[in-house]
Design a protein around this motif. Structure first.
Motif, mmCIF file in Angstrom:
data_model
loop_
_atom_site.group_PDB
_atom_site.id
_atom_site.type_symbol
_atom_site.label_atom_id
_atom_site.label_comp_id
_atom_site.label_asym_id
_atom_site.label_seq_id
_atom_site.Cartn_x
_atom_site.Cartn_y
_atom_site.Cartn_z
ATOM 1 N N TYR A 58 -10.826 -24.914 1.522
ATOM 2 C CA TYR A 58 -11.511 -23.660 1.208
ATOM 3 C C TYR A 58 -11.541 -22.757 2.437
ATOM 4 C CZ TYR A 58 -13.091 -26.116 -2.939
ATOM 5 O OH TYR A 58 -13.125 -26.816 -4.114
ATOM 6 N N VAL A 59 -11.492 -21.452 2.176
ATOM 7 C CA VAL A 59 -11.529 -20.490 3.263
ATOM 8 C C VAL A 59 -12.268 -19.235 2.797
ATOM 9 C CG1 VAL A 59 -9.288 -19.452 2.683
ATOM 10 C CG2 VAL A 59 -10.137 -19.298 5.018
ATOM 11 N N MET A 60 -13.027 -18.648 3.697
ATOM 12 C CA MET A 60 -13.664 -17.370 3.423
ATOM 13 C C MET A 60 -12.723 -16.301 3.958
ATOM 14 S SD MET A 60 -17.455 -16.048 4.522
ATOM 15 C CE MET A 60 -18.319 -17.160 3.424
ATOM 16 N N GLN A 61 -12.369 -15.344 3.107
ATOM 17 C CA GLN A 61 -11.380 -14.344 3.497
ATOM 18 C C GLN A 61 -11.600 -13.040 2.744
ATOM 19 O OE1 GLN A 61 -7.752 -16.332 2.305
ATOM 20 N NE2 GLN A 61 -7.880 -15.550 0.228
ATOM 21 N N LEU A 62 -10.915 -11.994 3.207
ATOM 22 C CA LEU A 62 -10.924 -10.732 2.485
ATOM 23 C C LEU A 62 -10.070 -10.865 1.229
ATOM 24 C CD1 LEU A 62 -10.406 -8.170 5.389
ATOM 25 C CD2 LEU A 62 -12.478 -8.516 4.056
ATOM 26 N N LYS A 63 -10.498 -10.218 0.171
ATOM 27 C CA LYS A 63 -9.673 -10.186 -1.036
ATOM 28 C C LYS A 63 -8.418 -9.390 -0.712
ATOM 29 C CE LYS A 63 -13.394 -10.582 -4.394
ATOM 30 N NZ LYS A 63 -14.181 -9.884 -5.426
ATOM 31 N N GLU A 64 -7.350 -9.721 -1.417
ATOM 32 C CA GLU A 64 -6.039 -9.138 -1.127
ATOM 33 C C GLU A 64 -6.065 -7.613 -1.036
ATOM 34 O OE1 GLU A 64 -1.572 -9.224 -3.058
ATOM 35 O OE2 GLU A 64 -2.983 -10.813 -3.565
ATOM 36 N N GLU A 65 -6.784 -6.950 -1.926
ATOM 37 C CA GLU A 65 -6.783 -5.490 -1.946
ATOM 38 C C GLU A 65 -7.531 -4.856 -0.765
ATOM 39 O OE1 GLU A 65 -8.052 -7.523 -4.339
ATOM 40 O OE2 GLU A 65 -9.838 -6.641 -5.236
ATOM 41 N N TYR A 66 -8.246 -5.677 0.023
ATOM 42 C CA TYR A 66 -8.996 -5.161 1.162
ATOM 43 C C TYR A 66 -8.437 -5.587 2.514
ATOM 44 C CZ TYR A 66 -12.207 -4.046 -2.557
ATOM 45 O OH TYR A 66 -12.742 -3.555 -3.708
ATOM 46 N N VAL A 67 -7.420 -6.404 2.500
ATOM 47 C CA VAL A 67 -6.839 -6.911 3.740
ATOM 48 C C VAL A 67 -6.381 -5.771 4.648
ATOM 49 C CG1 VAL A 67 -4.896 -8.219 4.708
ATOM 50 C CG2 VAL A 67 -6.215 -9.161 2.817
ATOM 51 N N LYS A 68 -5.757 -4.747 4.080
ATOM 52 C CA LYS A 68 -5.235 -3.655 4.916
ATOM 53 C C LYS A 68 -6.348 -2.937 5.677
ATOM 54 C CE LYS A 68 -5.061 -0.413 1.048
ATOM 55 N NZ LYS A 68 -4.183 0.341 0.175
ATOM 56 N N TYR A 69 -7.542 -2.871 5.106
ATOM 57 C CA TYR A 69 -8.652 -2.213 5.791
ATOM 58 C C TYR A 69 -9.183 -3.088 6.927
ATOM 59 C CZ TYR A 69 -8.322 0.535 1.573
ATOM 60 O OH TYR A 69 -7.847 1.292 0.553
ATOM 61 N N GLY A 70 -9.305 -4.363 6.671
ATOM 62 C CA GLY A 70 -9.734 -5.288 7.708
ATOM 63 C C GLY A 70 -8.718 -5.355 8.829
ATOM 64 N N TYR A 71 -7.446 -5.331 8.475
ATOM 65 C CA TYR A 71 -6.374 -5.388 9.465
ATOM 66 C C TYR A 71 -6.381 -4.126 10.330
ATOM 67 C CZ TYR A 71 -1.683 -6.080 11.363
ATOM 68 O OH TYR A 71 -0.614 -6.244 12.209
ATOM 69 N N ALA A 72 -6.669 -2.981 9.707
ATOM 70 C CA ALA A 72 -6.683 -1.717 10.449
ATOM 71 C C ALA A 72 -7.789 -1.700 11.505
ATOM 72 C CB ALA A 72 -6.868 -0.546 9.490
ATOM 73 N N MET A 73 -8.917 -2.337 11.213
ATOM 74 C CA MET A 73 -10.048 -2.319 12.135
ATOM 75 C C MET A 73 -10.090 -3.534 13.053
ATOM 76 S SD MET A 73 -11.507 0.469 11.767
ATOM 77 C CE MET A 73 -12.851 0.132 12.871
ATOM 78 N N GLY A 74 -9.527 -4.617 12.597
ATOM 79 C CA GLY A 74 -9.605 -5.862 13.354
ATOM 80 C C GLY A 74 -8.569 -5.943 14.455
ATOM 81 N N LYS A 75 -8.753 -6.948 15.278
ATOM 82 C CA LYS A 75 -7.812 -7.213 16.358
ATOM 83 C C LYS A 75 -6.541 -7.798 15.753
ATOM 84 C CE LYS A 75 -7.242 -10.597 19.903
ATOM 85 N NZ LYS A 75 -7.772 -11.856 20.338
ATOM 86 N N LYS A 76 -5.437 -7.215 16.067
ATOM 87 C CA LYS A 76 -4.178 -7.747 15.573
ATOM 88 C C LYS A 76 -3.808 -8.946 16.437
ATOM 89 C CE LYS A 76 -2.276 -3.439 13.894
ATOM 90 N NZ LYS A 76 -1.186 -2.481 13.994
ATOM 91 N N GLU A 77 -3.709 -10.076 15.796
ATOM 92 C CA GLU A 77 -3.393 -11.274 16.553
ATOM 93 C C GLU A 77 -1.903 -11.388 16.833
ATOM 94 O OE1 GLU A 77 -5.239 -14.847 15.424
ATOM 95 O OE2 GLU A 77 -7.096 -13.877 14.903
ATOM 96 N N LEU A 78 -1.081 -10.864 15.958
ATOM 97 C CA LEU A 78 0.366 -10.866 16.158
ATOM 98 C C LEU A 78 0.842 -9.421 16.173
ATOM 99 C CD1 LEU A 78 1.578 -13.643 13.673
ATOM 100 C CD2 LEU A 78 1.568 -13.771 16.150
ATOM 101 N N ARG A 79 1.699 -9.110 17.121
ATOM 102 C CA ARG A 79 2.280 -7.772 17.136
ATOM 103 C C ARG A 79 3.101 -7.587 15.864
ATOM 104 N NH1 ARG A 79 4.644 -9.528 22.002
ATOM 105 N NH2 ARG A 79 6.638 -8.953 21.069
ATOM 106 N N ASP A 80 3.260 -6.341 15.447
ATOM 107 C CA ASP A 80 3.986 -6.058 14.218
ATOM 108 C C ASP A 80 5.405 -6.603 14.237
ATOM 109 O OD1 ASP A 80 1.798 -4.826 13.092
ATOM 110 O OD2 ASP A 80 2.453 -2.796 13.568
ATOM 111 N N ASP A 81 6.107 -6.503 15.394
ATOM 112 C CA ASP A 81 7.485 -6.985 15.439
ATOM 113 C C ASP A 81 7.551 -8.508 15.326
ATOM 114 O OD1 ASP A 81 6.328 -7.195 17.992
ATOM 115 O OD2 ASP A 81 8.178 -6.759 19.058
#
Length: 165
Positions: A58-81
Protein backbone atom coordinates in the motif's frame (compact mmCIF):
# COMPACT_ATOMS: atom_id res chain seq x y z
CA UNK A 1 -6.20 4.00 11.92
CA UNK A 2 -4.21 7.11 12.70
CA UNK A 3 -1.00 5.14 13.21
CA UNK A 4 -1.49 3.32 9.90
CA UNK A 5 -2.17 6.63 8.18
CA UNK A 6 0.92 8.22 9.74
CA UNK A 7 3.16 5.33 8.68
CA UNK A 8 1.83 5.40 5.10
CA UNK A 9 2.17 9.17 4.87
CA UNK A 10 5.76 9.08 6.09
CA UNK A 11 6.95 6.17 3.98
CA UNK A 12 9.00 6.74 0.84
CA UNK A 13 7.90 3.40 -0.59
CA UNK A 14 4.88 1.10 -0.69
CA UNK A 15 4.53 -1.07 2.42
CA UNK A 16 3.12 -4.50 3.22
CA UNK A 17 0.59 -4.85 6.02
CA UNK A 18 3.23 -6.69 8.07
CA UNK A 19 5.70 -3.82 7.71
CA UNK A 20 3.10 -1.31 8.88
CA UNK A 21 2.17 -3.57 11.79
CA UNK A 22 5.80 -3.87 12.87
CA UNK A 23 6.48 -0.12 12.72
CA UNK A 24 3.23 0.73 14.53
CA UNK A 25 3.53 -2.15 17.00
CA UNK A 26 0.11 -3.39 15.83
CA UNK A 27 -1.48 -6.70 14.87
CA UNK A 28 -1.60 -7.41 11.13
CA UNK A 29 -5.36 -8.03 11.33
CA UNK A 30 -5.86 -4.59 12.88
CA UNK A 31 -3.74 -2.98 10.17
CA UNK A 32 -5.75 -4.75 7.44
CA UNK A 33 -9.00 -3.56 9.03
CA UNK A 34 -7.69 0.00 9.37
CA UNK A 35 -6.43 -0.07 5.78
CA UNK A 36 -9.88 -0.99 4.44
CA UNK A 37 -11.47 1.85 6.44
CA UNK A 38 -8.80 4.37 5.43
CA UNK A 39 -9.02 3.48 1.74
CA UNK A 40 -12.80 3.86 1.89
CA UNK A 41 -12.51 7.22 3.70
CA UNK A 42 -10.06 8.59 1.14
CA UNK A 43 -12.23 7.38 -1.71
CA UNK A 44 -15.42 8.88 -0.24
CA UNK A 45 -13.89 12.27 0.50
CA UNK A 46 -12.99 12.57 -3.19
CA UNK A 47 -9.75 14.45 -2.57
CA UNK A 48 -6.46 14.52 -4.43
CA UNK A 49 -4.82 11.84 -2.28
CA UNK A 50 -5.51 8.13 -2.36
CA UNK A 51 -4.24 4.99 -0.70
CA UNK A 52 -3.39 2.71 -3.59
CA UNK A 53 -2.72 -0.99 -3.57
CA UNK A 54 0.24 -2.14 -5.64
CA UNK A 55 0.33 -5.91 -5.58
CA UNK A 56 0.36 -6.75 -1.87
CA UNK A 57 1.64 -3.33 -0.77
CA UNK A 58 0.00 0.00 0.00
CA UNK A 59 1.09 3.55 -0.70
CA UNK A 60 -0.33 7.00 -0.06
CA UNK A 61 -0.07 9.02 -3.26
CA UNK A 62 -1.63 11.71 -5.40
CA UNK A 63 -4.40 10.56 -7.69
CA UNK A 64 -3.31 10.37 -11.30
CA UNK A 65 -5.17 13.52 -12.36
CA UNK A 66 -3.35 15.59 -9.71
CA UNK A 67 0.20 14.33 -10.17
CA UNK A 68 1.12 17.16 -12.56
CA UNK A 69 0.23 19.76 -9.93
CA UNK A 70 2.23 18.06 -7.21
CA UNK A 71 5.13 17.60 -9.61
CA UNK A 72 5.03 21.29 -10.55
CA UNK A 73 5.36 22.37 -6.91
CA UNK A 74 7.44 19.55 -5.52
CA UNK A 75 11.13 18.90 -5.71
CA UNK A 76 11.97 17.07 -8.87
CA UNK A 77 13.97 14.07 -7.85
CA UNK A 78 14.99 13.17 -11.40
CA UNK A 79 15.89 15.69 -14.06
CA UNK A 80 13.57 15.64 -17.04
CA UNK A 81 16.24 14.22 -19.38
CA UNK A 82 17.01 11.38 -16.94
CA UNK A 83 13.29 10.71 -16.50
CA UNK A 84 12.93 10.52 -20.29
CA UNK A 85 15.79 7.98 -20.43
CA UNK A 86 14.06 5.94 -17.74
CA UNK A 87 10.76 6.04 -19.65
CA UNK A 88 12.49 4.80 -22.82
CA UNK A 89 14.15 1.96 -20.92
CA UNK A 90 10.84 1.00 -19.29
CA UNK A 91 8.92 1.09 -22.56
CA UNK A 92 11.41 -0.75 -24.75
CA UNK A 93 12.92 -3.14 -22.20
CA UNK A 94 14.93 -5.15 -22.56
CA UNK A 95 16.99 -2.54 -24.43
CA UNK A 96 20.70 -2.51 -25.09
CA UNK A 97 22.79 0.35 -23.82
CA UNK A 98 24.16 0.81 -27.36
CA UNK A 99 20.64 1.22 -28.81
CA UNK A 100 19.79 3.67 -26.04
CA UNK A 101 22.96 5.63 -26.83
CA UNK A 102 21.87 5.85 -30.48
CA UNK A 103 18.52 7.30 -29.37
CA UNK A 104 19.73 9.70 -26.66
CA UNK A 105 23.41 10.34 -27.25
CA UNK A 106 26.47 10.18 -25.02
CA UNK A 107 24.71 11.63 -21.96
CA UNK A 108 22.99 8.27 -21.68
CA UNK A 109 25.90 6.85 -19.68
CA UNK A 110 25.48 9.52 -17.00
CA UNK A 111 21.71 8.89 -16.95
CA UNK A 112 22.15 5.12 -16.62
CA UNK A 113 24.62 5.58 -13.75
CA UNK A 114 22.13 7.76 -11.88
CA UNK A 115 19.25 5.36 -12.54
CA UNK A 116 21.32 2.40 -11.34
CA UNK A 117 22.35 4.26 -8.18
CA UNK A 118 18.69 4.97 -7.43
CA UNK A 119 17.83 1.33 -8.06
CA UNK A 120 15.42 1.96 -10.95
CA UNK A 121 17.33 -0.04 -13.58
CA UNK A 122 19.85 -2.84 -13.75
CA UNK A 123 22.09 -4.05 -16.52
CA UNK A 124 23.40 -7.40 -17.60
CA UNK A 125 26.45 -7.80 -19.83
CA UNK A 126 25.61 -9.14 -23.28
CA UNK A 127 28.63 -9.31 -25.55
CA UNK A 128 30.08 -5.83 -25.91
CA UNK A 129 27.04 -4.02 -24.58
CA UNK A 130 24.71 -4.11 -21.58
CA UNK A 131 21.03 -5.04 -21.64
CA UNK A 132 18.96 -2.74 -19.44
CA UNK A 133 15.70 -3.44 -17.60
CA UNK A 134 13.68 -1.74 -14.89
CA UNK A 135 13.59 -3.05 -11.33
CA UNK A 136 10.85 -3.81 -8.84
CA UNK A 137 11.75 -0.52 -7.13
CA UNK A 138 10.89 1.30 -10.38
CA UNK A 139 7.40 -0.24 -10.35
CA UNK A 140 6.85 0.56 -6.69
CA UNK A 141 8.16 4.11 -6.90
CA UNK A 142 6.00 5.02 -9.89
CA UNK A 143 2.97 3.03 -8.72
CA UNK A 144 2.96 0.60 -11.63
CA UNK A 145 1.28 -2.69 -10.76
CA UNK A 146 3.07 -4.79 -13.36
CA UNK A 147 5.72 -7.45 -13.30
CA UNK A 148 6.38 -8.17 -16.98
CA UNK A 149 7.82 -5.75 -19.56
CA UNK A 150 4.68 -6.22 -21.68
CA UNK A 151 2.51 -5.09 -18.75
CA UNK A 152 4.68 -2.02 -18.19
CA UNK A 153 4.41 -1.19 -21.90
CA UNK A 154 0.60 -1.49 -21.65
CA UNK A 155 0.66 0.81 -18.61
CA UNK A 156 2.50 3.48 -20.64
CA UNK A 157 0.13 3.09 -23.58
CA UNK A 158 -2.91 3.33 -21.30
CA UNK A 159 -1.45 6.41 -19.60
CA UNK A 160 -0.99 8.07 -22.99
CA UNK A 161 2.75 7.54 -23.29
CA UNK A 162 4.18 8.07 -26.75
CA UNK A 163 6.68 5.43 -27.78
CA UNK A 164 8.23 7.82 -30.30
CA UNK A 165 9.43 10.32 -27.69
Amino acid sequence: MKIVEAVLFSSEKPLRVGEIAKVGNLKSEDVSKAMRKLRKEYQERDGAIEIARIGNKYVMQLKEEYVKYGYAMGKKELRDDVLKTLAIIAYYQPITQSKLRAIIGTKVYEHIDELKKRGFVYGKKAGRTIVLRTTKKFNEYFGIDASKPEDIKKFFEKAGGDKNE
